[in-house]
Design a protein around this motif. Structure first.
Motif: not given
Length: 342
Positions: A324-339
């Motif tokens: 329900e928080h699209p900007r937070v989800v976008a941050r998490l997806r970017a973090a997963r790309s780092v991993v």
């Protein structure tokens, strides 16, 4: 007492005036000091440090350019798995003994009064101890409150003592939300906060975002001139509040998703809590870099210990829980790309 503190707050507060431009602490000295730390040789480390002071180096030179630099190397060795936790603790204790030994030689204070504190939940106190002794060596009376100081206890102490400033140490950025509470509490008491430590980001970019008066790169910068509280920071957005309120639930969900063995469950839960705190802090200061850097650090540590896939699963679980928080989800997806990129 608070009024008297306010009147003093704008006098010039300079660098340690005992810094010697002739002092040179090079790689050979650092190597020798690290050898003492590696062998937990307290007497040898203290003798080396005192010898440098006897040769003309100031206390600030030794603490900032040798002890603090060595501590960063100790952290790197732990992070890469070349040193165990026990080795890191033993070496840190030796440096604490060195700080105490040099601090014992500091004279009578001739300036004002400042309070040194670590952010609540922050147990890495050596950097704050170094700042304490460098500031004392420049003539200030410093009250060191130690590691992990609760905000409510800090504000009570400030009202009782009316210091010129609070020096706030934060080593890890996932503690930034708690740092913001301490800054707000200090501002309520009318006392400016001078922030220090890597937890406030590169060049201290997140210090003023949470209301600190200034940020110092090293212990020598701990007391800039004319510190004042300044305007309040902008209020955080609704997503920050929502994620913060769900912190305990998010940790529980992620822990259930990875289902670690019983013998490691407590450590994994603590790591997940740190990650959620970093996410909340990134939303609080509206800077993706905070979460990306923290996840990159965790990924490096876990790679050395064989647990990188666990980190990706934790991030995926948080992503599913916060749709329900699209900007937070976008941050998490970017973090997963780092991993996954590692």
């Amino acid at each position: 007492m608070a009024g008297r503190a306010t009147a003093r707050r704008h006098r010039h507060v300079g660098r340690d005036d005992t810094v010697s431009p002739a002092c040179r602490i090079g790689p050979e000295t650092l190597t020798a000091y690290l050898d003492h730390l590696d062998r937990a040789d307290r007497a040898g480390a203290v003798a080396l440090a005192r010898g440098l002071v006897a040769d003309g180096c100031s206390i600030a030179d030794v603490l900032v350019d040798l002890v603090a630099v060595a501590q960063r190397e100790i952290g790197r060795r732990w992070l890469t798995g070349s040193w165990s936790v026990a080795q890191e603790h033993a070496a840190t204790h030796v440096s604490e003994v060195v700080v105490d030994a040099l601090g014992a030689a500091v004279g009578t204070p001739r300036r004002g009064h400042v309070v040194m504190a670590c952010v609540e939940g922050e147990w890495h106190a050596l950097a704050a101890r170094i700042v304490t002794e460098v500031v004392r060596a420049s003539g200030w009376r410093v009250t060191f409150l130690g590691a992990s100081v609760p905000a409510r206890h800090l504000v009570s102490y400030l009202h009782q003592t009316g210091p010129d400033a609070v020096l706030l140490s934060c080593v890890q950025p996932n503690r930034l939300v708690r740092a913001a509470r301490m800054v707000e509490a200090s501002r309520t008491a009318g006392v400016p906060v001078l922030a220090g430590g890597p937890g406030f980001g590169p060049e201290g970019r997140w210090a003023t975002a949470i209301g600190a008066a200034a940020w110092g790169a090293t212990a020598r910068d701990a007391l800039p001139a004319g510190a004042h509280t300044g305007p309040p920071p902008p209020p955080p957005d609704d997503a920050y509040v929502a994620v913060l309120h769900r912190r305990r639930e998010l940790v529980r969900l992620a822990l259930g998703a990875v289902d670690p063995p019983a013998e490691t469950a407590e450590d994994v839960a603590a790591g997940i809590a740190h990650l959620v705190d970093a996410l909340v802090a990134a939303v609080r200061v509206d800077d993706d870099r905070l979460l990306l850097d923290f996840v990159g650090w965790q990924a490096q540590a876990l790679t050395a210990r064989g647990g990188r896939l666990l980190l990706d699963e934790v991030l995926a679980t948080l992503e599913r829980a916060l749709t329900e928080h699209p900007r937070v989800v976008a941050r998490l997806r970017a973090a997963r790309s780092v991993v996954t990129a590692g």
